[in-house]
Design an enzyme around this catalytic site. Structure first.
Site, short mmCIF file in Angstrom:
data_model
loop_
_atom_site.label_atom_id
_atom_site.label_comp_id
_atom_site.label_asym_id
_atom_site.label_seq_id
_atom_site.Cartn_x
_atom_site.Cartn_y
_atom_site.Cartn_z
N ASN A 12 -9.10 -104.36 5.45
CA ASN A 12 -9.95 -103.78 6.50
C ASN A 12 -10.73 -102.63 5.86
O ASN A 12 -10.17 -101.57 5.61
CB ASN A 12 -9.06 -103.28 7.65
CG ASN A 12 -9.85 -102.54 8.71
OD1 ASN A 12 -11.09 -102.54 8.70
ND2 ASN A 12 -9.16 -101.91 9.64
N TRP A 13 -12.00 -102.88 5.61
CA TRP A 13 -12.80 -101.88 4.90
C TRP A 13 -13.25 -100.74 5.82
O TRP A 13 -13.84 -99.76 5.34
CB TRP A 13 -14.03 -102.54 4.26
CG TRP A 13 -13.70 -103.47 3.13
CD1 TRP A 13 -12.45 -103.73 2.61
CD2 TRP A 13 -14.62 -104.25 2.35
NE1 TRP A 13 -12.56 -104.64 1.57
CE2 TRP A 13 -13.87 -104.97 1.40
CE3 TRP A 13 -16.01 -104.42 2.39
CZ2 TRP A 13 -14.47 -105.84 0.48
CZ3 TRP A 13 -16.60 -105.28 1.47
CH2 TRP A 13 -15.83 -105.97 0.53
N LYS A 14 -13.04 -100.89 7.12
CA LYS A 14 -13.46 -99.85 8.07
C LYS A 14 -14.94 -99.51 7.82
O LYS A 14 -15.71 -100.40 7.48
CB LYS A 14 -12.53 -98.63 7.99
CG LYS A 14 -11.06 -99.05 8.12
CD LYS A 14 -10.12 -97.91 8.32
CE LYS A 14 -8.70 -98.46 8.46
NZ LYS A 14 -7.71 -97.44 8.75
N HIS A 102 -7.76 -102.74 17.00
CA HIS A 102 -7.30 -101.75 16.00
C HIS A 102 -7.12 -100.40 16.68
O HIS A 102 -7.88 -100.05 17.59
CB HIS A 102 -8.32 -101.65 14.86
CG HIS A 102 -7.79 -100.87 13.70
ND1 HIS A 102 -7.77 -99.50 13.68
CD2 HIS A 102 -7.21 -101.28 12.54
CE1 HIS A 102 -7.22 -99.10 12.54
NE2 HIS A 102 -6.87 -100.16 11.83
N GLU A 104 -7.92 -97.54 15.86
CA GLU A 104 -9.11 -96.68 15.83
C GLU A 104 -10.11 -97.09 16.92
O GLU A 104 -10.81 -96.25 17.48
CB GLU A 104 -9.75 -96.73 14.43
CG GLU A 104 -8.89 -95.95 13.44
CD GLU A 104 -8.96 -96.43 11.99
OE1 GLU A 104 -9.88 -97.20 11.66
OE2 GLU A 104 -8.09 -96.02 11.21
N GLU A 174 0.82 -101.84 13.17
CA GLU A 174 0.35 -100.68 12.41
C GLU A 174 0.75 -99.39 13.12
O GLU A 174 0.08 -98.98 14.08
CB GLU A 174 -1.19 -100.70 12.30
CG GLU A 174 -1.75 -101.90 11.58
CD GLU A 174 -3.16 -101.62 11.04
OE1 GLU A 174 -3.33 -101.78 9.83
OE2 GLU A 174 -4.05 -101.21 11.81
N GLY A 180 -3.68 -94.28 6.91
CA GLY A 180 -4.50 -93.36 6.13
C GLY A 180 -3.80 -92.04 5.82
O GLY A 180 -4.44 -91.09 5.38
N SER A 220 -0.91 -97.47 5.09
CA SER A 220 -0.67 -96.98 3.72
C SER A 220 0.01 -98.01 2.81
O SER A 220 0.88 -97.66 2.01
CB SER A 220 0.12 -95.66 3.76
OG SER A 220 -0.61 -94.68 4.48
N GLY A 241 -5.96 -100.89 4.51
CA GLY A 241 -7.18 -100.10 4.66
C GLY A 241 -7.65 -99.58 3.32
O GLY A 241 -8.22 -100.31 2.51
N GLY A 242 -7.37 -98.30 3.05
CA GLY A 242 -7.87 -97.61 1.86
C GLY A 242 -7.72 -98.39 0.56
O GLY A 242 -8.67 -98.48 -0.23
#
Ligand code: 13P
Length: 259
Positions: A12-14, A102, A104, A174, A180, A220, A241-242
């Site tokens: 997930n590149w956000k 998600h 977010e 999640e 993150g 993470s 993610g990251g």
């Protein structure tokens, strides 16, 4: 992870990578991965909307086995919904998987359980696979409400879906406090919550459906913790993610079997 469910690792590149950076990242990922990797693991990338057409073109041109994903969509097919993207538009771009609900989106953009449910139906109705996200906040965890929060998110998210659709979909657990932050849930906690998700699916749709739905852990995930997470019985993959923004790091996660 069990032998019967094929693992799925999704990036997930956000809101990262413009379309040039997206092309470079997906090409590098393609070169880093071997054909055999895709026999063992399904791999998807979920770029921002503005990158999707560019990434689709390189995936097609180089016959990559990486699957194209999106991070969200609206539930209507078309209409006066300024700023929204419809599931039909995504399906036309060969998008295979769409992240829905998600944390977010729920936290910053007002996605409710009711909308999440409508979006799931719209994604499935357009022949794509949703990745339904659930997870608790730190306050909910500390108040002993983690399981009840996830229980209600899954029940309301799946409301009214047909069993065949639920069998094919992906659910991502999640914990919001692990996103993150560099704090991963312990593999034991992650397993317990993913088992909880599966038990809710079993309660609503029966054991066969629950045994076939794939459950990802997200929060993470890194090359250094993926092996232990994937060793858990009810964790069938990861929503990253990251660490998915860098092709080398993401490839190392996908190749968890080789560590
Ligand atoms: P991080 O891997 O950066 O913690 O993000 C997790 C996530 O939210 C994936 O959807």
């Amino acid at each position: 992870m069990t032998e019967t469910r094929k693992p799925i690792i999704s990036g997930n590149w956000k809101m990262h990578h413009n379309h040039f950076e997206a092309i470079q990242t997906v090409q590098k990922l393609h070169y880093r991965l071997e054909n055999d990797d895709f026999d063992l693991v399904d791999v998807s990338v979920h770029p921002p909307f503005t990158d999707i057409r560019s990434v689709q073109t390189v995936i097609e041109a180089d016959r990559m086995k990486i699957e194209l994903g999106a991070q969200n969509c609206f539930f209507e097919e078309k209409g006066p919904f300024t700023g929204e993207v419809s599931p039909t538009m995504l399906a036309k771009l060969d998008v295979k998987l769409v992240i829905i609900g998600h944390s977010e989106r729920r936290q910053f953009f007002g996605d409710t359980d009711e909308w999440v449910n409508k979006k799931l139906k719209a994604v499935l109705g357009n022949g794509m696979i949703p990745i339904l996200c659930c997870g608790e906040t730190l306050e909910e965890r500390e108040a002993g409400q983690a399981e009840s929060k996830v229980d209600s998110q899954i029940r309301s998210g799946l409301d009214g879906l047909i069993p065949d659709h639920v069998s094919d979909m992906v659910i991502a657990y999640e914990p919001i406090w692990a996103i993150g932050t560099g704090k991963t849930a312990t593999s034991g906690d992650a397993q317990m919550m993913c088992a909880k998700v599966r038990s809710v699916v079993a309660d609503v749709y029966g054991n066969d459906v629950a045994q076939s739905v794939r459950i990802q852990y997200g929060g993470s995930v890194k090359p250094g913790n993926i092996v232990e997470l994937m060793n858990q019985a009810d964790i069938d993959g990861a929503l990253v993610g990251g660490a998915s923004l860098d092709a080398d790091e993401f490839a190392a996660i996908v190749q968890f079997n080789q560590h």
